[in-house]
Structures are given as C-alpha cells and as structure tokens.
Design a protein around this motif. Structure first.
Motif, PDB file in Angstrom:
ATOM      1  N   MET A   1       7.179  37.112  11.408  1.00  0.00           N
ATOM      2  CA  MET A   1       6.490  36.170  12.254  1.00  0.00           C
ATOM      3  C   MET A   1       5.411  35.489  11.417  1.00  0.00           C
ATOM      4  SD  MET A   1       4.885  36.958  15.939  1.00  0.00           S
ATOM      5  CE  MET A   1       3.324  37.741  15.699  1.00  0.00           C
ATOM      6  N   ALA A   2       5.500  34.203  11.237  1.00  0.00           N
ATOM      7  CA  ALA A   2       4.561  33.460  10.405  1.00  0.00           C
ATOM      8  C   ALA A   2       3.485  32.797  11.252  1.00  0.00           C
ATOM      9  CB  ALA A   2       5.306  32.407   9.602  1.00  0.00           C
ATOM     10  N   ILE A   3       2.355  32.575  10.626  1.00  0.00           N
ATOM     11  CA  ILE A   3       1.241  31.898  11.282  1.00  0.00           C
ATOM     12  C   ILE A   3       1.457  30.395  11.185  1.00  0.00           C
ATOM     13  CG2 ILE A   3      -1.241  31.467  11.160  1.00  0.00           C
ATOM     14  CD1 ILE A   3      -1.521  34.263  10.031  1.00  0.00           C
ATOM     15  N   THR A   4       1.137  29.684  12.236  1.00  0.00           N
ATOM     16  CA  THR A   4       1.216  28.241  12.228  1.00  0.00           C
ATOM     17  C   THR A   4       0.140  27.695  11.290  1.00  0.00           C
ATOM     18  OG1 THR A   4       1.846  28.332  14.560  1.00  0.00           O
ATOM     19  CG2 THR A   4       1.185  26.180  13.682  1.00  0.00           C
ATOM     20  N   PRO A   5       0.543  26.999  10.204  1.00  0.00           N
ATOM     21  CA  PRO A   5      -0.477  26.486   9.284  1.00  0.00           C
ATOM     22  C   PRO A   5      -1.211  25.290   9.887  1.00  0.00           C
ATOM     23  CG  PRO A   5       1.711  25.844   8.549  1.00  0.00           C
ATOM     24  CD  PRO A   5       1.887  26.721   9.761  1.00  0.00           C
ATOM     25  N   LEU A   6      -2.487  25.177   9.550  1.00  0.00           N
ATOM     26  CA  LEU A   6      -3.301  24.050   9.994  1.00  0.00           C
ATOM     27  C   LEU A   6      -3.837  23.326   8.775  1.00  0.00           C
ATOM     28  CD1 LEU A   6      -5.499  25.733  12.746  1.00  0.00           C
ATOM     29  CD2 LEU A   6      -3.560  24.227  13.097  1.00  0.00           C
ATOM     30  N   SER A   7      -3.881  22.025   8.828  1.00  0.00           N
ATOM     31  CA  SER A   7      -4.481  21.300   7.711  1.00  0.00           C
ATOM     32  C   SER A   7      -5.997  21.380   7.833  1.00  0.00           C
ATOM     33  CB  SER A   7      -4.015  19.847   7.704  1.00  0.00           C
ATOM     34  OG  SER A   7      -4.363  19.222   8.911  1.00  0.00           O
ATOM     35  N   TYR A   8      -6.651  21.330   6.692  1.00  0.00           N
ATOM     36  CA  TYR A   8      -8.103  21.437   6.662  1.00  0.00           C
ATOM     37  C   TYR A   8      -8.712  20.306   7.478  1.00  0.00           C
ATOM     38  CZ  TYR A   8     -12.849  21.911   5.007  1.00  0.00           C
ATOM     39  OH  TYR A   8     -14.212  22.082   4.948  1.00  0.00           O
ATOM     40  N   GLY A   9      -9.677  20.633   8.291  1.00  0.00           N
ATOM     41  CA  GLY A   9     -10.363  19.630   9.094  1.00  0.00           C
ATOM     42  C   GLY A   9      -9.781  19.423  10.478  1.00  0.00           C
ATOM     43  N   THR A  10      -8.632  20.054  10.762  1.00  0.00           N
ATOM     44  CA  THR A  10      -8.050  19.958  12.095  1.00  0.00           C
ATOM     45  C   THR A  10      -8.963  20.674  13.079  1.00  0.00           C
ATOM     46  OG1 THR A  10      -5.817  19.996  11.182  1.00  0.00           O
ATOM     47  CG2 THR A  10      -6.036  20.504  13.519  1.00  0.00           C
ATOM     48  N   ARG A  11      -9.374  19.971  14.108  1.00  0.00           N
ATOM     49  CA  ARG A  11     -10.271  20.563  15.106  1.00  0.00           C
ATOM     50  C   ARG A  11      -9.456  21.327  16.139  1.00  0.00           C
ATOM     51  NH1 ARG A  11     -15.711  18.012  16.062  1.00  0.00           N
ATOM     52  NH2 ARG A  11     -15.451  19.455  17.786  1.00  0.00           N
ATOM     53  N   LEU A  12      -9.919  22.515  16.424  1.00  0.00           N
ATOM     54  CA  LEU A  12      -9.299  23.324  17.469  1.00  0.00           C
ATOM     55  C   LEU A  12     -10.308  23.488  18.584  1.00  0.00           C
ATOM     56  CD1 LEU A  12      -7.454  26.233  15.649  1.00  0.00           C
ATOM     57  CD2 LEU A  12      -6.455  24.403  16.980  1.00  0.00           C
ATOM     58  N   VAL A  13      -9.950  23.011  19.761  1.00  0.00           N
ATOM     59  CA  VAL A  13     -10.841  23.129  20.917  1.00  0.00           C
ATOM     60  C   VAL A  13     -10.035  23.550  22.132  1.00  0.00           C
ATOM     61  CG1 VAL A  13     -12.554  21.472  20.096  1.00  0.00           C
ATOM     62  CG2 VAL A  13     -10.619  20.666  21.423  1.00  0.00           C
ATOM     63  N   GLY A  14     -10.727  24.147  23.083  1.00  0.00           N
ATOM     64  CA  GLY A  14     -10.120  24.490  24.360  1.00  0.00           C
ATOM     65  C   GLY A  14      -8.986  25.476  24.259  1.00  0.00           C
ATOM     66  N   GLU A  15      -7.923  25.181  24.972  1.00  0.00           N
ATOM     67  CA  GLU A  15      -6.776  26.077  25.057  1.00  0.00           C
ATOM     68  C   GLU A  15      -6.085  26.273  23.709  1.00  0.00           C
ATOM     69  OE1 GLU A  15      -2.555  26.441  27.439  1.00  0.00           O
ATOM     70  OE2 GLU A  15      -4.142  25.204  28.301  1.00  0.00           O
ATOM     71  N   ALA A  16      -6.016  25.219  22.901  1.00  0.00           N
ATOM     72  CA  ALA A  16      -5.378  25.329  21.582  1.00  0.00           C
ATOM     73  C   ALA A  16      -6.123  26.336  20.709  1.00  0.00           C
ATOM     74  CB  ALA A  16      -5.333  23.969  20.893  1.00  0.00           C
ATOM     75  N   ARG A  17      -7.445  26.332  20.789  1.00  0.00           N
ATOM     76  CA  ARG A  17      -8.263  27.275  20.008  1.00  0.00           C
ATOM     77  C   ARG A  17      -8.026  28.707  20.485  1.00  0.00           C
ATOM     78  NH1 ARG A  17     -12.951  26.433  16.866  1.00  0.00           N
ATOM     79  NH2 ARG A  17     -14.217  28.297  16.643  1.00  0.00           N
ATOM     80  N   THR A  18      -7.976  28.896  21.788  1.00  0.00           N
ATOM     81  CA  THR A  18      -7.743  30.215  22.358  1.00  0.00           C
ATOM     82  C   THR A  18      -6.377  30.758  21.948  1.00  0.00           C
ATOM     83  OG1 THR A  18      -9.129  29.609  24.244  1.00  0.00           O
ATOM     84  CG2 THR A  18      -7.722  31.539  24.509  1.00  0.00           C
ATOM     85  N   LYS A  19      -5.354  29.914  21.991  1.00  0.00           N
ATOM     86  CA  LYS A  19      -4.003  30.328  21.607  1.00  0.00           C
ATOM     87  C   LYS A  19      -3.926  30.674  20.126  1.00  0.00           C
ATOM     88  CE  LYS A  19      -1.258  27.937  25.098  1.00  0.00           C
ATOM     89  NZ  LYS A  19      -0.223  26.931  25.345  1.00  0.00           N
ATOM     90  N   TYR A  20      -4.575  29.858  19.285  1.00  0.00           N
ATOM     91  CA  TYR A  20      -4.545  30.115  17.840  1.00  0.00           C
ATOM     92  C   TYR A  20      -5.310  31.395  17.517  1.00  0.00           C
ATOM     93  CZ  TYR A  20      -3.850  28.912  12.969  1.00  0.00           C
ATOM     94  OH  TYR A  20      -3.431  28.919  11.660  1.00  0.00           O
ATOM     95  N   ALA A  21      -6.426  31.636  18.205  1.00  0.00           N
ATOM     96  CA  ALA A  21      -7.200  32.866  18.009  1.00  0.00           C
ATOM     97  C   ALA A  21      -6.352  34.075  18.387  1.00  0.00           C
ATOM     98  CB  ALA A  21      -8.479  32.823  18.826  1.00  0.00           C
ATOM     99  N   ALA A  22      -5.590  33.977  19.469  1.00  0.00           N
ATOM    100  CA  ALA A  22      -4.718  35.074  19.896  1.00  0.00           C
ATOM    101  C   ALA A  22      -3.610  35.315  18.871  1.00  0.00           C
ATOM    102  CB  ALA A  22      -4.131  34.770  21.266  1.00  0.00           C
TER     103      ALA A  22
END
Length: 73
Positions: free
Chosen positions: A1-22
C-alpha cells in the motif's frame, strides 16, 4: 500500500487534510518511520509529524533497539 505523493506547496485543508493524516497514521502504525513517510509523500519531516500528531498517533520512542544488559567485550 503506497502513500499518495503530494507536490511541495500543495495545501491540505478540511476533509482532504483529515483523510491524508489518517492515511499517514495507518502507515506509521504499521511500523513505517516518519522519515520513510516523508520520502514517500514528498513532504517535509515537520509536515508529516504535524499530520500524525493531528491524527492522534502515539509516537514510538526514538532510536533503535535498546540493550537490556551491557555488552561484554
């Protein structure tokens, strides 16, 4: 199971941040290190640590295996 990569500077807010933290927390709880999560996600150590903290992760102690008896040389 791989982690979804994020490009530097991509803002994570709200539900997207909660899901990525989980997602990060699930990997950390499966014995991945913060540094390995950092490398896979493409984000900084501090960012990964902060999201893990927001997800309520209980952090493991620092360092490797501790010896219970002094070594005899």
């Amino acid at each position: 199971m791989a982690i979804t990569p994020l490009s530097y500077g991509t803002r994570l807010v709200g539900e997207a941040r909660t899901k990525y933290a989980a997602e990060l927390a699930a990997h950390y709880n499966n014995n991945h290190s913060i540094r390995s999560l950092m490398a896979e996600s493409g984000r900084s150590y501090g960012f990964v640590y902060k999201l893990l903290k927001e997800a309520g992760v209980t952090f493991r102690p620092r360092g490797g295996v501790r010896r219970t008896e002094p070594s005899e040389n």
